[in-house]
Motif scaffolding. Sequence first.
Motif, PDB file in Angstrom:
ATOM      1  N   LYS A  36      -6.401  10.127  -1.770  1.00  0.00           N
ATOM      2  CA  LYS A  36      -6.727  10.358  -0.357  1.00  0.00           C
ATOM      3  C   LYS A  36      -6.840   9.038   0.414  1.00  0.00           C
ATOM      4  N   ASN A  37      -7.395   8.025  -0.228  1.00  0.00           N
ATOM      5  CA  ASN A  37      -7.576   6.734   0.439  1.00  0.00           C
ATOM      6  C   ASN A  37      -6.254   6.072   0.811  1.00  0.00           C
ATOM      7  N   GLU A  38      -5.169   6.494   0.175  1.00  0.00           N
ATOM      8  CA  GLU A  38      -3.863   5.873   0.416  1.00  0.00           C
ATOM      9  C   GLU A  38      -2.946   6.713   1.319  1.00  0.00           C
ATOM     10  N   ILE A  39      -3.481   7.765   1.912  1.00  0.00           N
ATOM     11  CA  ILE A  39      -2.645   8.663   2.722  1.00  0.00           C
ATOM     12  C   ILE A  39      -1.882   7.934   3.840  1.00  0.00           C
ATOM     13  N   PRO A  40      -2.488   7.023   4.599  1.00  0.00           N
ATOM     14  CA  PRO A  40      -1.719   6.346   5.656  1.00  0.00           C
ATOM     15  C   PRO A  40      -0.515   5.576   5.105  1.00  0.00           C
ATOM     16  N   THR A  41      -0.684   4.969   3.939  1.00  0.00           N
ATOM     17  CA  THR A  41       0.417   4.221   3.333  1.00  0.00           C
ATOM     18  C   THR A  41       1.473   5.167   2.773  1.00  0.00           C
ATOM     19  N   ILE A  42       1.033   6.269   2.201  1.00  0.00           N
ATOM     20  CA  ILE A  42       1.972   7.273   1.684  1.00  0.00           C
ATOM     21  C   ILE A  42       2.823   7.818   2.827  1.00  0.00           C
ATOM     22  N   LEU A 130      11.768   3.133  -5.148  1.00  0.00           N
ATOM     23  CA  LEU A 130      10.326   3.281  -5.326  1.00  0.00           C
ATOM     24  C   LEU A 130       9.962   2.816  -6.727  1.00  0.00           C
ATOM     25  N   GLY A 131       9.316   1.672  -6.813  1.00  0.00           N
ATOM     26  CA  GLY A 131       8.910   1.108  -8.101  1.00  0.00           C
ATOM     27  C   GLY A 131       7.537   1.611  -8.506  1.00  0.00           C
ATOM     28  N   ILE A 132       7.438   2.137  -9.724  1.00  0.00           N
ATOM     29  CA  ILE A 132       6.195   2.741 -10.214  1.00  0.00           C
ATOM     30  C   ILE A 132       5.677   1.946 -11.404  1.00  0.00           C
ATOM     31  N   ALA A 133       4.427   1.490 -11.324  1.00  0.00           N
ATOM     32  CA  ALA A 133       3.810   0.766 -12.445  1.00  0.00           C
ATOM     33  C   ALA A 133       2.305   0.861 -12.306  1.00  0.00           C
ATOM     34  N   ALA A 134       1.657   1.498 -13.257  1.00  0.00           N
ATOM     35  CA  ALA A 134       0.204   1.667 -13.183  1.00  0.00           C
ATOM     36  C   ALA A 134      -0.502   0.320 -13.085  1.00  0.00           C
ATOM     37  N   SER A 135      -0.065  -0.633 -13.895  1.00  0.00           N
ATOM     38  CA  SER A 135      -0.688  -1.961 -13.888  1.00  0.00           C
ATOM     39  C   SER A 135      -0.363  -2.723 -12.613  1.00  0.00           C
ATOM     40  N   GLY A 136       0.809  -2.456 -12.055  1.00  0.00           N
ATOM     41  CA  GLY A 136       1.255  -3.186 -10.877  1.00  0.00           C
ATOM     42  C   GLY A 136       1.841  -4.534 -11.208  1.00  0.00           C
ATOM     43  N   ARG A 137       2.209  -4.743 -12.467  1.00  0.00           N
ATOM     44  CA  ARG A 137       2.763  -6.056 -12.834  1.00  0.00           C
ATOM     45  C   ARG A 137       3.912  -5.957 -13.838  1.00  0.00           C
ATOM     46  N   ALA A 153      17.763  -2.788   0.972  1.00  0.00           N
ATOM     47  CA  ALA A 153      17.295  -1.412   0.787  1.00  0.00           C
ATOM     48  C   ALA A 153      15.813  -1.302   1.129  1.00  0.00           C
ATOM     49  N   HIS A 154      15.353  -0.077   1.438  1.00  0.00           N
ATOM     50  CA  HIS A 154      13.918   0.143   1.605  1.00  0.00           C
ATOM     51  C   HIS A 154      13.235   0.018   0.242  1.00  0.00           C
ATOM     52  N   THR A 155      12.051  -0.571   0.222  1.00  0.00           N
ATOM     53  CA  THR A 155      11.321  -0.715  -1.041  1.00  0.00           C
ATOM     54  C   THR A 155       9.885  -0.222  -0.905  1.00  0.00           C
ATOM     55  N   ILE A 156       9.455   0.538  -1.903  1.00  0.00           N
ATOM     56  CA  ILE A 156       8.096   1.082  -1.971  1.00  0.00           C
ATOM     57  C   ILE A 156       7.552   0.795  -3.359  1.00  0.00           C
ATOM     58  N   SER A 157       6.288   0.433  -3.449  1.00  0.00           N
ATOM     59  CA  SER A 157       5.658   0.266  -4.758  1.00  0.00           C
ATOM     60  C   SER A 157       4.517   1.267  -4.902  1.00  0.00           C
ATOM     61  N   LEU A 158       4.313   1.721  -6.123  1.00  0.00           N
ATOM     62  CA  LEU A 158       3.210   2.629  -6.439  1.00  0.00           C
ATOM     63  C   LEU A 158       2.509   2.095  -7.672  1.00  0.00           C
ATOM     64  N   ALA A 170       7.343  -5.151  -2.260  1.00  0.00           N
ATOM     65  CA  ALA A 170       7.650  -3.899  -1.566  1.00  0.00           C
ATOM     66  C   ALA A 170       7.317  -3.977  -0.081  1.00  0.00           C
ATOM     67  N   LYS A 171       8.133  -3.304   0.720  1.00  0.00           N
ATOM     68  CA  LYS A 171       7.854  -3.228   2.149  1.00  0.00           C
ATOM     69  C   LYS A 171       6.659  -2.324   2.426  1.00  0.00           C
ATOM     70  N   VAL A 172       6.502  -1.287   1.591  1.00  0.00           N
ATOM     71  CA  VAL A 172       5.334  -0.404   1.669  1.00  0.00           C
ATOM     72  C   VAL A 172       4.698  -0.367   0.288  1.00  0.00           C
ATOM     73  N   ALA A 173       3.431  -0.739   0.193  1.00  0.00           N
ATOM     74  CA  ALA A 173       2.744  -0.824  -1.100  1.00  0.00           C
ATOM     75  C   ALA A 173       1.624   0.209  -1.190  1.00  0.00           C
ATOM     76  N   ILE A 174       1.794   1.176  -2.071  1.00  0.00           N
ATOM     77  CA  ILE A 174       0.775   2.192  -2.315  1.00  0.00           C
ATOM     78  C   ILE A 174      -0.050   1.749  -3.523  1.00  0.00           C
ATOM     79  N   GLU A 175      -1.349   1.587  -3.320  1.00  0.00           N
ATOM     80  CA  GLU A 175      -2.238   1.134  -4.402  1.00  0.00           C
ATOM     81  C   GLU A 175      -3.360   2.157  -4.574  1.00  0.00           C
ATOM     82  N   VAL A 176      -3.195   3.063  -5.519  1.00  0.00           N
ATOM     83  CA  VAL A 176      -4.200   4.094  -5.786  1.00  0.00           C
ATOM     84  C   VAL A 176      -5.133   3.575  -6.870  1.00  0.00           C
ATOM     85  N   GLU A 177      -6.349   3.230  -6.480  1.00  0.00           N
ATOM     86  CA  GLU A 177      -7.298   2.681  -7.451  1.00  0.00           C
ATOM     87  C   GLU A 177      -7.967   3.823  -8.225  1.00  0.00           C
TER      88      GLU A 177
END
Length: 292
Positions: A36-42, A130-137, A153-158, A170-177
Amino acid sequence: MTEKNNQNSKHLDQMSLLESIQAMNLEDQKVALAVKNEIPTIEKAIELVIHSLKGGGRLIYVGAGTSGRLGILDAAECVPTFGIDSDQVVGLIAGGSNAIINAIEGAEDSVELGKIDLQKINLKANDTVLGIAASGRTPYVIGALDYANQIGAHTISLSCNKGAQLSHSAKVAIEVESGPEFLTGSTRLKAGTAQKMVLNMISTLSMVGIGKVYKNLMVDLKPTNEKLIERSKHIIMQATDCNYDVATQNFYAANENVKVAIVMILTEKTKAEAEELLNQTRGFIRPAITKQ
């Protein structure tokens, strides 16, 4: 954060079975709030995906291990659910298709492999990666995003950590803690759940944005088996308030195209006329039924 020890489960091996189930459930309940905290970025991420899909581009998931498998799962399910071509939403995993079932050690540590895998599918500037990595690294994912940025290309990280290294690529970075895992470091748990929830949002709502949904109905599904044929007929019934016989008749008259059948019923047009209305509205039903 995903590698820290969870104080709520530090006595896991001494808990009763019931206690451990209850404790795990409490941890899982925190995931939805973290998302929920990341909704604006999503929201920003979904806007990029819609832009790509409307422009003939693709949504490409890139990940390693659990993250890569979740991307492949989401990509695969978009085809029957939304009637898209299998190359419109693509899942790439470090180590290739063998890594879906078996861990391919070391593949995720290569920055170059991420770039190479995108080159193999001929990444273009109108795609979204859309790059997905729990650790973010994860190097494989970072390499893929960096290459995608190079070609425009458009880039998003999760990721599931704040201030993740991946976010810088990433141009848009989603960070779900999602926090420390119930089983320390096992990111297939809360982090995996968080990633699945976000991917659900991105793929589903992107498809809404390109006309694959009418009301809350999946009107572009592919009726490839008996269950989906019956679901198709009931979708037509719900969309038009018609009975089963009318839905069935129009379903087959429309060559098993749910969307065309709905427009035929709501506008009282022929199949050819309904198809033309949908062509004029780029597949969106609402403007098609008001355009006549």
